[in-house]
Scaffold this active site. Sequence first.
Site, short mmCIF file in Angstrom:
data_model
loop_
_atom_site.label_atom_id
_atom_site.label_comp_id
_atom_site.label_asym_id
_atom_site.label_seq_id
_atom_site.Cartn_x
_atom_site.Cartn_y
_atom_site.Cartn_z
N ARG A 1 0.89 -1.16 -0.42
CA ARG A 1 -0.23 0.22 -0.14
C ARG A 1 0.67 1.15 -0.06
O ARG A 1 2.11 1.27 0.27
CB ARG A 1 -1.13 0.10 1.29
CG ARG A 1 -2.05 -1.21 0.97
CD ARG A 1 -3.12 -0.42 0.33
NE ARG A 1 -4.08 -1.37 -0.06
CZ ARG A 1 -4.69 -2.49 -0.32
NH1 ARG A 1 -3.61 -3.48 -1.55
NH2 ARG A 1 -5.67 -3.27 -0.20
N GLU B 1 -4.46 7.33 -5.12
CA GLU B 1 -4.39 6.65 -6.57
C GLU B 1 -5.32 7.22 -7.20
O GLU B 1 -6.52 6.78 -6.38
CB GLU B 1 -4.27 4.98 -5.76
CG GLU B 1 -3.26 4.71 -5.19
CD GLU B 1 -2.52 2.95 -5.37
OE1 GLU B 1 -4.02 2.15 -5.65
OE2 GLU B 1 -1.98 2.44 -4.68
N HIS C 1 -1.27 -0.07 -10.12
CA HIS C 1 -1.93 -0.96 -9.06
C HIS C 1 -2.29 -2.42 -9.93
O HIS C 1 -3.90 -2.68 -9.38
CB HIS C 1 -2.84 -0.56 -8.73
CG HIS C 1 -3.20 -0.70 -6.66
ND1 HIS C 1 -3.00 -0.25 -5.62
CD2 HIS C 1 -3.40 -2.35 -5.96
CE1 HIS C 1 -3.59 -0.92 -4.57
NE2 HIS C 1 -3.43 -2.54 -4.95
C1 DGY Z 1 -5.92 -6.43 -2.20
O1 DGY Z 1 -6.01 -6.92 -2.84
O2 DGY Z 1 -5.91 -6.26 -1.42
C2 DGY Z 1 -4.63 -5.50 -3.64
O3 DGY Z 1 -4.37 -4.39 -3.48
C3 DGY Z 1 -5.27 -5.53 -5.46
O4 DGY Z 1 -5.55 -6.79 -5.48
#
Ligand code: DGY
Length: 325
Positions: A243, A272, A291
Amino acid sequence: MANAGKYKVFITRSDMPEGGVELLKKQCEVNIWKAPLPIPRTDLIKSVSGVNGIYCSLTEKIDAELLDAAGPGLKVVATISVGYDHIDVAECKKRGVKIGYTPDVLTDATAELTLALLLSTSRRLPEAIHEARTGGWVSWAPTWMTGPGLAGAIVGVVGFGRIGQAVAKRVKAFNTSQILYFNRSERPEAKEIGAVKVSFDELLMKSDFVICCAALTPDTKEMFNKSAFEKMKRTAIFVNTSRGGAVDQEALIEALQNGTIRAAGLDVTTPEPLPLDSPLFKLKNCVILPHIGSAAIEARATMSELTANNILGALNGTKMPAELQ
Ligand code: DGY
């Protein structure tokens, strides 16, 4: 299976992978937001009124206001993600709203992408592709487009859960000299992988590649800050596929601009999407992806089915296949 038919489920965008949506449609009254984009907050608040289940993604904030808007009939929120930092877990628990998420099924996809990003960053693939396409490739040249190799390198993985371990296993195949990890608790699986637990500072100081796989929590928020980047080797490469919030982005920009570290590969940023005028886009030593960690076709299909089955499990009173405890 039974009685989910009387239940109402809201799906927050129109482009959720079909399999899961079809599963829900067979048993529930399903309402789907009309666009393949994050639903505006005001529309979300209106749309959840009176529903029993919400199928959401990481772009929707599930907080007290939203839970109030849904009302007391809400039984389950299921997110098509393994990360759940967009959900107020305590608030859901307080109200008895169950939470579904998608661990395991995206581990391989995310680990693959992490390796792809790491190699793209270290071996400068976006720059090299650009040079090849735009005439910069005038001849083979001995020092042109060089970057550090993984063989013989020390790799540090921060966050040694499912994804961190999957990354470490793959990295090992590149003949690295050592794998270090930092995690709240000791992970028994590390022994088999041959990874050694160290302090965060030791990992930063020793690693040639530092990979962030840690979930975003109050403990990990901006753990990669100015002081962390200053502890890293000047030749280090930083990769983040967890993240954006785990990084103090201003500090990272500064570290990349003034050579505190060599380069960074980011699949996640704050915010984002990353605004086009972000200084990160101007840096040759930063590779940015939108992402796409779990964006393998198979993984996304399975994530959607798991999200639907989490909702059906909660509504039917059977076991949710992946309930956040
Ligand atoms: C998640 O699943 O948390 C990813 O960041 C997105 O698929």
